[in-house]
Structure formats: C-alpha cells, structure tokens
Design a protein around this motif. Sequence first.
Motif, mmCIF file in Angstrom:
data_model
loop_
_atom_site.group_PDB
_atom_site.id
_atom_site.type_symbol
_atom_site.label_atom_id
_atom_site.label_comp_id
_atom_site.label_asym_id
_atom_site.label_seq_id
_atom_site.Cartn_x
_atom_site.Cartn_y
_atom_site.Cartn_z
ATOM 1 N N TRP A 20 39.888 39.115 39.190
ATOM 2 C CA TRP A 20 40.490 38.648 38.435
ATOM 3 C C TRP A 20 40.970 37.038 39.366
ATOM 4 O O TRP A 20 42.138 38.518 40.608
ATOM 5 N N ASP A 39 35.407 44.980 37.744
ATOM 6 C CA ASP A 39 35.009 43.930 36.809
ATOM 7 C C ASP A 39 35.178 42.804 36.785
ATOM 8 O O ASP A 39 36.214 42.145 37.971
ATOM 9 N N SER A 44 37.214 43.844 24.045
ATOM 10 C CA SER A 44 38.464 43.524 25.344
ATOM 11 C C SER A 44 39.599 43.420 24.355
ATOM 12 O O SER A 44 39.277 42.378 23.396
ATOM 13 N N ASN A 45 41.017 43.817 24.356
ATOM 14 C CA ASN A 45 42.066 42.830 23.960
ATOM 15 C C ASN A 45 41.795 43.226 22.371
ATOM 16 O O ASN A 45 42.473 42.215 21.768
ATOM 17 N N GLN A 90 39.035 47.491 26.639
ATOM 18 C CA GLN A 90 39.519 47.363 28.087
ATOM 19 C C GLN A 90 40.938 46.608 27.323
ATOM 20 O O GLN A 90 41.118 45.486 26.835
ATOM 21 N N SER A 144 45.391 44.842 34.210
ATOM 22 C CA SER A 144 46.677 44.278 34.975
ATOM 23 C C SER A 144 47.828 46.288 35.336
ATOM 24 O O SER A 144 49.104 45.919 34.932
ATOM 25 N N LEU A 157 49.580 46.918 37.505
ATOM 26 C CA LEU A 157 50.827 46.610 38.220
ATOM 27 C C LEU A 157 50.848 45.773 38.087
ATOM 28 O O LEU A 157 52.045 45.255 38.062
ATOM 29 N N GLN A 206 50.184 42.445 37.494
ATOM 30 C CA GLN A 206 50.016 41.584 38.156
ATOM 31 C C GLN A 206 50.995 41.517 39.532
ATOM 32 O O GLN A 206 51.245 40.739 39.623
ATOM 33 N N ILE A 261 41.994 49.596 36.877
ATOM 34 C CA ILE A 261 40.915 48.205 37.845
ATOM 35 C C ILE A 261 42.196 47.670 38.431
ATOM 36 O O ILE A 261 42.026 45.638 38.050
ATOM 37 N N LYS A 270 43.196 44.639 40.696
ATOM 38 C CA LYS A 270 42.906 43.850 41.441
ATOM 39 C C LYS A 270 42.980 43.397 42.974
ATOM 40 O O LYS A 270 45.006 43.621 43.005
ATOM 41 N N GLY A 322 43.345 41.604 46.244
ATOM 42 C CA GLY A 322 42.801 40.730 47.471
ATOM 43 C C GLY A 322 42.555 40.985 48.653
ATOM 44 O O GLY A 322 41.855 40.499 49.766
ATOM 45 N N HIS A 369 45.496 46.192 50.904
ATOM 46 C CA HIS A 369 45.987 46.440 48.972
ATOM 47 C C HIS A 369 44.885 47.492 48.897
ATOM 48 O O HIS A 369 45.179 48.121 47.783
ATOM 49 N N ASP A 408 45.358 51.233 49.862
ATOM 50 C CA ASP A 408 46.733 51.397 49.346
ATOM 51 C C ASP A 408 46.593 52.248 48.022
ATOM 52 O O ASP A 408 46.339 52.827 47.861
ATOM 53 N N ASN A 409 46.068 51.288 47.209
ATOM 54 C CA ASN A 409 45.367 51.687 45.352
ATOM 55 C C ASN A 409 44.132 52.663 45.375
ATOM 56 O O ASN A 409 44.412 53.737 45.181
#
Length: 273
Positions: A20, A48, A140-141, A163, A192, A194, A196, A233, A235, A237, A241, A244-245
């Motif tokens: 996203w 995703d 999802s949601n 999801q 999300s 983290l 965000q 999942i 994100k 960028g 990162h 690290d993830n």
Amino acid sequence: MRTVALSGAVKVPALGMGTWMMGDSRFSRAAELAALREGIDLGLTLIDTAEMYGNGRSEQLVGEAIAGRRSEVFLVSKVLPSNASRRGTVAACEQSLKNLNTDCIDLYLLHWRGSVPFAETLEAFARLQRAGKIKHYGVSNLDLADMRECWHAAGGNAIVTNQVLYNLSRRGMEFDLLPWLREQKITTMAYSPLEQARLLDNADLKAVAKRAGISPAQLALAWLLRSDDVIVIPKGGSAMHVRDNAGARDVVLSADVEAELDRLYPPPVRADR
Ligand code: NAP
C-alpha cells in the motif's frame, strides 16, 4: 523458511510484503523496486496488493518487480467492493492481471464488504477460479457477523483467508474472530502489523526491543509470527526496512518478553463492537 498452510493446505511464507502507498511516486520507484526484489531474495515471496492501491499503480510496480520471477512469488490482490458484482469482479480481475503482467493471481480477495451480496462476488470468484485466473479466494475486513454470513453463502466455505487489521495495539480480533477463523481453518492475514509505523515510536516497546537485542519492528512482527497460522504482511519501502523485517523470522520471544507485551498491550476482554 517459516510457512503457513493456507487453510491447512497450500504452504505460503508466514512473512510476506505489503505494498500500500507504493508505486505512487517516480522519485521512490527505484527504491521500492529494490525493496520488493530484496524481499523476494530473502524469501518474503507472498506479495499483497490491491486494485485500489494507487489506482493500479501498486499492482504495476509489483508486476515490474516480479518480471522474470513470477514462479517464485505468491500474489495476493483485491477487488474493490464497488466493483464486486458478478461481472464487475471478473472485469476488475482482468485489469489486475494486466497491471501485474501475469495470467493468474494466487489469492484474490474482496477488499471489504460493500452493497453487493456476498453470493454474487463468490460466484464470480468461483468462475475466475474455474477459468484459471485465480487460484484461491478470500475476504478482507470482515468482522465475525459478516464472516459467518459470507461463509454460509454459496461458495463461502472455499474462502481461505480473512485479511484483517491485527497488531500489538489492535488485538480486538483475538476475542472472537480469530478463534472462529481457526475453527473453520480460515487463515488470518495480519495487515498493518506495524500499525503503519506508529507502534515503532512507543518508548516502552522500544525498551523491550532493546533489551531483547532486536529492532522494534522485529519485535512487533515476531509477536505476530509466534502463531503458526497467521500470515504477516509489513510494507517496507526500502531494502533496509525489508531486511530488518525479514530478521523477525529468526526471533524467538521469551515468555518474559511475551508477558511484558501482554502488560503493555493487553488482550481483549470483550468483543470489539
Ligand atoms: P505497516 O506495514 O504496519 O507499516 C508500514 C510503515 O512502517 C511504513 O511507514 C514503513 O516505512 C514502516 N516500516 C516498515 N518496516 C520498517 C522497519 N523495519 N523499521 C522502521 N519502519 C518500518 O502498514 P501498512 O502498509 O498499512 O500494512 C501493510 C500492508 O497490509 C499494506 O501495505 C497492504 O498491503 C496491507 N493492508 C491491507 C488493508 C486492507 O484493507 N486489506 C489495509 C491496510 C493495509 P517505509 O515505507 O519507509 O519502509
């Protein structure tokens, strides 16, 4: 490699990548492509995306990142509820396939519930599946009430995932949705993870991570990955990162750390409604 058996069957990586807000700017494109390619190299091969993200630009970025490597990745995309009619779903999927530059989406989701009856969307999903354009489908949601309704609609019991928003600071779904999904063998995909990036600034979380010798992002992701049936999942960028993830897969949280996290982010004691 840590894997999750999607609905008890197909194995997919437990840690994937979200996209996203990626593909929107030409200035960050090179870094985003490098991040996605680094993730694939590291085994974060579940990617995703959604037709909604940047109006197809995220899907196009993913298409570019996986060029020549389609067989290495498990692609997830989503249809907008406003497109989720019998015909609209098929048209939206065709467009997503073009954006992704592929002939099959591994997992296709209804992004959230809209006004189209579940049965219509599910019928379109089944048609796409028969045509070989999607391999699996899901939602999802959806909260527990919507999830139950969808599961009981025609074709609903082939749903493999829901999801949902799930992270240390958003544990509401643990109360009744997660146990129900587990009962039906529907795999949870945590988006999300983290919050965000908002979780990462929390001084208490940072202190726990520091004591454990890991980064705050690794702590937040490892906490989700401790369940062997949740797909996560984040994100990232940048390649930094993403690296690290990816390290979160090697983290085993001690009972003390888990207890400390439960104190900082208590589990829910009632349904989230
Ligand atoms: P997220 O993954 O919780 O957080 C992303 C943010 O964390 C970005 O600002 C990112 O910065 C930062 N970050 C990532 N790794 C980091 C690290 N190691 N150290 C420090 N900062 C780090 O948020 P999200 O994008 O909302 O959720 C993940 C994915 O879930 C989405 O991309 C999307 O694919 C999916 N999603 C689905 C729905 C749905 O309705 N189904 C809703 C929301 C999200 P950089 O970009 O600078 O790396």
